[in-house]
Every structure is written in C-alpha cells, then in structure tokens.
Design a protein around this motif. Sequence first.
Motif, mmCIF file in Angstrom:
data_model
loop_
_atom_site.group_PDB
_atom_site.id
_atom_site.type_symbol
_atom_site.label_atom_id
_atom_site.label_comp_id
_atom_site.label_asym_id
_atom_site.label_seq_id
_atom_site.Cartn_x
_atom_site.Cartn_y
_atom_site.Cartn_z
ATOM 1 N N MET A 1 0.904 -1.189 0.211
ATOM 2 C CA MET A 1 -0.033 0.015 0.293
ATOM 3 C C MET A 1 0.943 1.140 -0.083
ATOM 4 N N ARG A 42 -10.592 4.421 2.759
ATOM 5 C CA ARG A 42 -9.784 3.944 1.864
ATOM 6 C C ARG A 42 -8.283 3.123 3.076
ATOM 7 N N THR A 46 -7.662 -0.186 3.516
ATOM 8 C CA THR A 46 -6.500 -1.450 2.357
ATOM 9 C C THR A 46 -5.195 -1.334 3.915
#
Length: 161
Positions: A1, A42, A46
């Motif tokens: 990520m 988000r 993630t």
Amino acid sequence: MELDRLDRDIIAALVDDARATYADIGQQVGLSASAVKRRVDRLRETGAITGFSARVAPQALGWTTEAYVELFCQGKTKPSDIALAVARYPEVVGAATITGEADALLHIRATDVRHVERVIERIAAETFVVRTKSSIVLSRLVEAPPGAAVPEARNGSPVPS
C-alpha cells in the motif's frame, strides 16, 4: 500500500487525537471533511489503519513498573512456541524475536518489582527457557505511538510501504 503525504498527515492527526472530527483533520491537512473521510475509509479498507483505540496510562491501571526481559531458549525453539507460551501472561505486553545472543525480548508491565520477579520466575520455568536477563525501566525518555512520526526518504519523499 502506497501512502502519500496527505495520508501520512491524516494518520498522524488520528494518532494524535483519534476522536478528532474529519473537519478538524481537514483543517490541519488542507482537505474538506468529506475528502478526509474518503481517505480514512480507504486507509481502513487497505489495512493501513487497523482500528481506533484509547491510550491509557499504565499507571492508572496499577502497572507502575516495567521491565525488558531477554529470553535465551534451548536449541531451535520456534518463535510460535515462544509466542504461545508468553501470551498466557497478561503482564507480557510485547514480545519479539531479536538479533544477537538472546532469542526473544519481552516487555513486561507489573505492579511492582516483586511482581516483575514473580513473572520472570514463571517464564523462566517454561521448558524451552535456558535463562533470562532482565532490565527494569527507571524512566521513559521517548514514547511515541506508531504513526506519530512519519518516516520519509532522504530526498524528502515518503518512504514506500
């Protein structure tokens, strides 16, 4: 990520005050509240943000003494065996395998030095433990929660995850 500077700033703001509103964080980082919410959603999806919690002073719970204990284990003791054994002790608040002579390092919180001693005695009695080496913490010099300091590469850009 991959986290950009805004993600890192939002994380730092949440680490500082997880109860801050999206509007408050937006003012700090230069985004609207809805943009902050989208980014936080988000970051949660993630796995960059794993949850929100309260930080409680250990002393408020009676844990006034802490120690670090090195474990020296027999032969090829598996880290999973060490983890399974030390997880049974509520006083062990952290444990890691390490480089050097010791096999693992434990972080212990207790009510007093005698309590630390009893915990170490019980851990030392585990079948795989050959010996221990302990250090009592006198005072904390630096204590920052994860995410409070945002690592950057030497050129000033964020460190990739």
